[in-house]
Structures are given as C-alpha cells and as structure tokens.
Design an enzyme around this catalytic site. Structure first.
Site, mmCIF file in Angstrom:
data_model
loop_
_atom_site.group_PDB
_atom_site.id
_atom_site.type_symbol
_atom_site.label_atom_id
_atom_site.label_comp_id
_atom_site.label_asym_id
_atom_site.label_seq_id
_atom_site.Cartn_x
_atom_site.Cartn_y
_atom_site.Cartn_z
ATOM 1 N N LYS A 122 0.814 -1.219 0.000
ATOM 2 C CA LYS A 122 0.000 0.000 0.000
ATOM 3 C C LYS A 122 0.845 1.266 0.000
ATOM 4 O O LYS A 122 0.493 2.256 -0.630
ATOM 5 C CB LYS A 122 -0.965 0.007 1.176
ATOM 6 C CG LYS A 122 -0.331 0.008 2.561
ATOM 7 C CD LYS A 122 -0.567 -1.301 3.248
ATOM 8 C CE LYS A 122 0.090 -1.379 4.605
ATOM 9 N NZ LYS A 122 0.242 -2.772 5.050
ATOM 10 N N GLY A 168 -6.860 -6.482 3.907
ATOM 11 C CA GLY A 168 -6.611 -7.921 3.967
ATOM 12 C C GLY A 168 -7.511 -8.746 3.076
ATOM 13 O O GLY A 168 -7.513 -8.612 1.851
ATOM 14 N N GLU A 197 3.940 -2.892 13.264
ATOM 15 C CA GLU A 197 4.956 -2.757 12.229
ATOM 16 C C GLU A 197 6.313 -2.509 12.890
ATOM 17 O O GLU A 197 6.396 -2.150 14.071
ATOM 18 C CB GLU A 197 4.614 -1.575 11.310
ATOM 19 C CG GLU A 197 3.304 -1.710 10.565
ATOM 20 C CD GLU A 197 3.448 -2.453 9.258
ATOM 21 O OE1 GLU A 197 4.573 -2.890 8.936
ATOM 22 O OE2 GLU A 197 2.431 -2.609 8.558
ATOM 23 N N ASP A 242 -0.333 3.732 8.245
ATOM 24 C CA ASP A 242 -0.660 2.517 7.497
ATOM 25 C C ASP A 242 -2.089 2.597 6.935
ATOM 26 O O ASP A 242 -2.327 2.333 5.754
ATOM 27 C CB ASP A 242 -0.517 1.304 8.414
ATOM 28 C CG ASP A 242 -1.116 0.037 7.841
ATOM 29 O OD1 ASP A 242 -0.431 -0.649 7.069
ATOM 30 O OD2 ASP A 242 -2.284 -0.268 8.167
ATOM 31 N N LYS A 302 -3.908 3.140 2.834
ATOM 32 C CA LYS A 302 -5.043 2.407 2.268
ATOM 33 C C LYS A 302 -6.153 3.356 1.827
ATOM 34 O O LYS A 302 -6.766 3.175 0.768
ATOM 35 C CB LYS A 302 -5.567 1.408 3.296
ATOM 36 C CG LYS A 302 -4.520 0.397 3.755
ATOM 37 C CD LYS A 302 -4.997 -0.411 4.954
ATOM 38 C CE LYS A 302 -3.892 -1.296 5.499
ATOM 39 N NZ LYS A 302 -4.294 -2.041 6.702
#
Length: 428
Positions: free
Chosen positions: A107, A136, A192, A203, A207
């Site tokens: 991503k 996911g 992470e 993160d 997305k």
C-alpha cells in the site's frame, strides 16, 4: 491446453508463504476456476536458508528481486516485500518494463508512487493489481472497480488497521490503558517495525489514499490526508464515550465536497449500535455509499497469512482469466488532481476538558464556545475528589476551524487544566 500462468514471488514472509501454500494446496481448484494452471517458477528473499515451514526446493531462487522481475520464464511478478521505495519500487518498474503484470500487497508504494506506476503499466500494456494492499481478505478493490462500477460513489469510510481496533476495543473490554495494550501488541507481533505506522494512522492512511483514488477518479494523494493517531485516547475517553452512546474508532473517511476532496484518518466517535461501533478486535470494515446502491458494508480479517494471501490469489486468478482493468479502475491519464478540502464538512464533536474548581468556570467554557460559533448539544460533569473535574461536551454540527478557535481559547484561559481532547462524531 492453455499455457500455465507462471509466477515469480518476491518476499517470503507471512504473506508470501501463504501464497505458496494456496498454490500448492488448491492447484486443481485454481485450474478449474481459471481455465489454466497456476505455477510458481521462481522466488526471491533475503535469506535462502531460512526455514519458512514450506518446501521451496522446486523453485528457482534469485537473491536480487530485480533479477526475478526480469526473468523470461515468469508472466506475473508478485511483490510482497513492502516499502515505498528501494527494491520494491525498482523491481516493480523492472517487471513492467519487461512485460510482466504485477500483483502487490504494497500500500505504501502505491499510495506514494501509484500514479507514475499506473502510467508505466498502461504504456507497457500491463496491469497492476493490489487487492491485498487494502483491508486484507476483504475484496474491497474488486467491489469498487467491478461490482459497484455503476454507482457514483459519495463516501468511503472504514476501520482499516486491525492493530488500532484491537487496542481500542481491548481498552474497553479489558479495562486496560493504551500503554499496556501497546506493549501487548508489540509482544504479539501485531505492530509494524515502525509502530507509528500503525498507531499513528499512517498505514491506514495509505489504504485510504488508494480507495479514494478508485472511488472518486483522482490521483492518489497521500499528502492530502489529514492524519491523527490513537495515542491521545485515554481509558476515560473510552468510558465516557460509551456513557454517551458512542465507541471510538480510528476511522478513515473520504468524500468529495464543494470544498474539495476530504480525506481524513483520525479517531472518531461512532454510534454504539452501528456496524462500525460493533466491530471488535483486529477485524476491518469498509463502508461504501453510492447513489444507486445506497450503502454496502464489507467486514472481514484485515491482515494475516490466510486472508492476505487469499487477496493476492484473487488477483492472480483474474490475470489467469485474462481480466485486464486499469490500476485505479480507469485509465491513469484520466485521473484528476483533486484539490484537498481545506475545511471538512460540519459535524458534531466530542470534547473532554479538565475543568478547575473555580466559580464561573463552566460559564466561561460555554461563553468561549458561543463566541466561536459552537453550540452545545449536551454536557456532563462527573463527580470528582480533586481540584479538576472532567467535563464532557457534545456539540451540535460545527466546523473544525470554529472548534479550533475555541480550543485555542481554552488553552489560554485559567479554568481549563491540560490539553482538551476533541474527537469528531461521524454519522454512520
């Protein structure tokens, strides 16, 4: 007999190993569903001697992912290394230049470089597929580009980071504070390498940039997203939000407004009884609103070996069938440069203040809000044994700009202790 689709996989971590397992376990099923065999020809990872719990001896090994991307005996380059630059970017570019289609779970790469890579893919007559990069195992990319292609999308929102949702729901159910649960996530391997990518909202914002591009026909614009993490959320906020009928979620929202494209990734309050309010643990949920379909809710596991490998294989199967869709659902040169919304749409807000025990303190707070043009919907003051009392306020709809004026005044006044907390209440 149609020739087999030949894969080269770069990155043999959790997801890469999961892809190998699916190809091995479901070889016959994949052939039946796509009309051709799907085979792994070569792989690449940093340590060829590491025990990954799966037999890799049948595959050629490349220590350099760029060399793997250029091999003549692969048709699809599967990039599962991660990282917005470095080997990931260079190898994807090499694969496209060598006439390969690309499947990736990266991503960050696409949120930052998606436009230029999409243009390169179209010049080469190839495609980039990235279902595994967002939410996911939830088929959200396929839903937007195919199933909902007949809709004008009005809003996309959702919980897109399982670690943050795990922390926030465990704070509520286990009565543990943020710091203790952060440490628990670190021990469980949920974070992470740079934890701020998770808890800082980065993160999930990667997305959101991809979903907004597909939904609104715009170039991915990660820099245009307003990002705020969950570090400031306290157990008191969790309890008091619940007391007022809400739950706190790290929520991504993208919508086109008269002010421009609004993109936010921030903690918000959502109604307790809404689908998002009921979402527990590490599960992800994406809500899509369109003019014809009204509202669609997709829920599922947002990470892990099986779900993410499943998404990778969904893209591989589409390529095996010959399905060719532009990277972001429409030709790259047709994507617009959207102006970021300077001010978001008005919304109600939750405020938490530490009010000093002084005569007229509450009246002063109300006056500051009124002077800023912010009206109070409801307010609660909790019993206290110290000199500072927690006060909760839910406002009527207002802009963040007006609220910021009041927050600055609160910091200057002599009746508010500490930094106020302000969380948007999202209508779901």
């Amino acid at each position: 007999m149609t020739q087999a689709l030949r894969l080269g996989i770069a990155g043999l971590g959790t997801v890469g190993v999961g892809v190998v397992k699916i190809v091995r376990r479901h070889a016959g099923l994949l052939k039946t569903r796509t009309g051709r065999s799907i085979e792994i020809v070569a792989v690449s990872a940093r340590d060829p001697n590491k025990d990954r719990g799966v037999n890799l001896s049948d595959y050629a090994w490349e220590t350099d992912p760029i060399a793997l991307a250029k091999r003549d005996d692969i048709d699809v380059y599967v990039e599962l290394m991660g990282g917005e630059n470095g080997p990931a970017k260079a190898s994807v570019e090499a694969a496209l230049a060598s006439g390969k289609d690309v499947v990736t779970a990266n991503k960050a790469l696409l949120a930052i470089h998606g436009q230029e890579l999409a243009e390169q893919a179209e010049v080469a007559g190839r495609v980039i597929r990235f279902e595994a990069a967002v939410a996911g195992g939830i088929p959200i990319i396929k839903s937007l580009t195919e199933g909902l292609a007949g809709n004008e999308i009005t809003r996309v929102m959702g919980v897109m980071n399982g670690t943050c949702n795990y922390i926030l729901t465990r704070m509520q159910s286990q009565r543990q504070g943020y710091n203790a649960l952060f440490d628990e996530c670190a021990e469980l391997g949920y974070l992470e390498a740079d934890p701020n990518l998770d808890v800082g909202g980065i993160d999930a914002a990667h997305k959101l940039a991809l979903l907004a591009s597909i939904a609104f026909g715009t170039k991915p614009n990660f820099d245009g997203i307003e990002i705020e993490g969950i570090q400031q959320i306290s157990l008191d906020d969790i309890d008091q939000a619940e007391d007022m009928g809400f739950r706190i979620k790290l929520l991504g929202v993208a919508q086109r407004t008269a002010r421009g494209l609004e993109q936010r990734m921030q903690p918000c309050l959502v109604p307790n009884d809404s689908p998002l309010g009921q979402l527990e643990g590490g599960t992800n949920m994406v809500v899509i609103e369109g003019d014809a379909v009204e509202q669609v809710v997709l829920r599922g596991p947002g990470a892990g070996e099986g779900p993410t490998a499943s998404a990778v294989m969904g893209d591989v199967c589409d390529l095996a069938r010959g399905l060719q869709i532009p990277t972001f659902g429409r030709p790259a040169n047709s994507l617009e440069t959207a102006a970021p919304a300077v001010t978001g749409l008005p919304a109600p807000y939750y405020l938490r203040l530490g009010l000093l025990d002084k005569p007229g303190a509450l009246a002063k707070v109300a006056a500051i809000l009124g002077d800023a043009g912010v009206s109070i919907d409801r307010m609660r003051q909790y019993a206290h044994a110290e000199s500072t009392a927690p006060v909760l306020i839910v406002t009527h709809k207002t802009t963040r700009a007006a609220l910021d004026v009041a927050l600055d005044r609160f910091r200057e006044t002599d009746v508010v202790a500490g930094d106020p907390v302000a969380l948007r209440i999202e209508e779901v």
